[in-house]
Design a protein around this motif. Structure first.
Motif, mmCIF file in Angstrom:
data_model
loop_
_atom_site.group_PDB
_atom_site.id
_atom_site.type_symbol
_atom_site.label_atom_id
_atom_site.label_comp_id
_atom_site.label_asym_id
_atom_site.label_seq_id
_atom_site.Cartn_x
_atom_site.Cartn_y
_atom_site.Cartn_z
ATOM 1 N N PRO A 81 49.742 -40.112 67.735
ATOM 2 C CA PRO A 81 50.418 -41.321 67.229
ATOM 3 C C PRO A 81 49.476 -42.222 66.441
ATOM 4 O O PRO A 81 49.896 -42.878 65.492
ATOM 5 C CB PRO A 81 50.913 -41.998 68.512
ATOM 6 N N PHE A 82 48.208 -42.249 66.817
ATOM 7 C CA PHE A 82 47.223 -43.043 66.085
ATOM 8 C C PHE A 82 47.122 -42.575 64.641
ATOM 9 O O PHE A 82 47.179 -43.390 63.705
ATOM 10 C CB PHE A 82 45.860 -42.927 66.778
ATOM 11 N N PHE A 83 46.972 -41.271 64.447
ATOM 12 C CA PHE A 83 46.837 -40.728 63.100
ATOM 13 C C PHE A 83 48.113 -40.915 62.293
ATOM 14 O O PHE A 83 48.070 -41.287 61.109
ATOM 15 C CB PHE A 83 46.470 -39.243 63.172
ATOM 16 N N VAL A 84 49.255 -40.667 62.914
ATOM 17 C CA VAL A 84 50.532 -40.788 62.214
ATOM 18 C C VAL A 84 50.744 -42.220 61.724
ATOM 19 O O VAL A 84 51.151 -42.459 60.582
ATOM 20 C CB VAL A 84 51.691 -40.341 63.122
ATOM 21 N N LEU A 124 48.193 -44.493 70.880
ATOM 22 C CA LEU A 124 47.710 -43.320 71.604
ATOM 23 C C LEU A 124 46.933 -42.402 70.666
ATOM 24 O O LEU A 124 47.380 -42.101 69.563
ATOM 25 C CB LEU A 124 48.880 -42.564 72.223
ATOM 26 N N MET A 125 45.780 -41.942 71.130
ATOM 27 C CA MET A 125 44.972 -41.052 70.307
ATOM 28 C C MET A 125 45.530 -39.640 70.286
ATOM 29 O O MET A 125 45.389 -38.929 69.286
ATOM 30 C CB MET A 125 43.526 -41.033 70.819
ATOM 31 N N GLY A 126 46.143 -39.215 71.374
ATOM 32 C CA GLY A 126 46.727 -37.871 71.445
ATOM 33 C C GLY A 126 47.887 -37.851 72.408
ATOM 34 O O GLY A 126 47.902 -38.573 73.409
ATOM 35 N N GLN A 127 48.871 -36.996 72.098
ATOM 36 C CA GLN A 127 50.057 -36.908 72.941
ATOM 37 C C GLN A 127 50.668 -35.517 72.815
ATOM 38 O O GLN A 127 50.927 -35.064 71.695
ATOM 39 C CB GLN A 127 51.077 -37.969 72.534
#
Length: 269
Positions: free
Chosen positions: A128-131, A78-81
């Protein structure tokens, strides 16, 4: 700085080849730190972690779909959440003769003494993508540090057997673990660049990335290739005529790796 560190660590390895394994373990840990520092550099170029998260959440979900082959067994990231919602209050001005009770009932405005405030709902986001990309690179740093400690301990106990792929030695297992960790860290870095390549365009990071890749990964595969040559008996041993000291085939293989890195870092600089 990374090139200077390499060059400064090569001479002690060549001069004191009996202690080269310990110097190389510290150098290998620094390799992983270089990779993580490059990711942090990209994050700062993009405005820091908070600005990056707000940017990623607006991107297409297709940017989180993994590359061909990896998408068969890894779900899209996911790119953003949104993770939390909080209320904040902003003061508002009340004119003379304003019915305060009517504002409180109709608009949810709360009053305290002579001031009024309006609640505003704010959403806190994560990516979640960045993490996962960040920790995909960070795991290599942490694992490399742990493996470097294990290498020094196993070498002290004569259980490491560098260059020997026998199951009775630790070299084989450390090679396998390091290779998997390196490949995953590299994949996460490439995946991160793929999602932010438009924003990173002005700094042209591909050349910098290739330099980091060469330093971190090429030197590793080069050492692995030299170890294979050593196992095949293609690296001879030498004995110095003047002082009578002998360089075993293993010591020659280590010295060859250090000497090649000296030349390669000079070209990279």
């Amino acid at each position: 700085m990374g090139i200077h560190f390499y060059l400064n660590s090569m001479f002690p390895s060549l001069r004191f080849h009996d202690a080269a394994i310990y110097i190389e373990a510290l150098r290998d840990f620094y390799e992983s730190y270089v990779l993580y520092s490059f990711l942090q550099f990209l994050i700062e170029v993009l405005g820091g972690e908070e600005a990056l998260i707000m940017m990623l959440k607006d991107k297409s979900p297709t940017r989180g779909v993994h590359m061909w082959g990896m998408n068969w067994f890894i779900k899209p990231w996911l790119m953003g959440q949104p993770i939390s919602r909080r209320d904040s209050y902003t003061p508002i001005k009340v004119g003379v003769g304003t019915n305060v009770s009517l504002l409180e009932s109709d608009h949810g405005v709360s009053s305290s003494a002579s001031t009024l405030s309006r609640p505003i709902k704010r959403i806190q986001w994560t990516s979640p993508f960045f993490v996962k990309c960040k920790f995909g690179v960070l795991q290599y740093v942490l694992l490399k540090f742990i493996l470097s400690v294990f290498v020094m301990i196993l070498e002290k106990l004569e259980l490491y057997k560098e260059g020997d792929f026998t199951p009775q030695g630790g070299y084989l297992y450390i090679c396998i673990i390091t290779n998997i960790s390196q490949c995953w860290a590299l994949y996460c870095l490439v995946f991160f660049y793929y999602a932010t390549k438009n924003e990173l365009g002005p700094i042209r990071p591909v050349g910098k990335f290739m330099a980091v890749k060469a330093v971190v990964f090429f030197t590793w595969w080069q050492s692995l290739g030299i170890s294979i040559l050593f196992q095949m008996g293609l690296i001879p041993h030498y004995a110095a005529i003047d002082d009578g000291k002998e360089w075993t085939s293993e010591a020659v293989a280590k010295g060859l790796q250090d000497y090649l890195i000296c030349i390669e870092m000079f070209v990279a600089a």
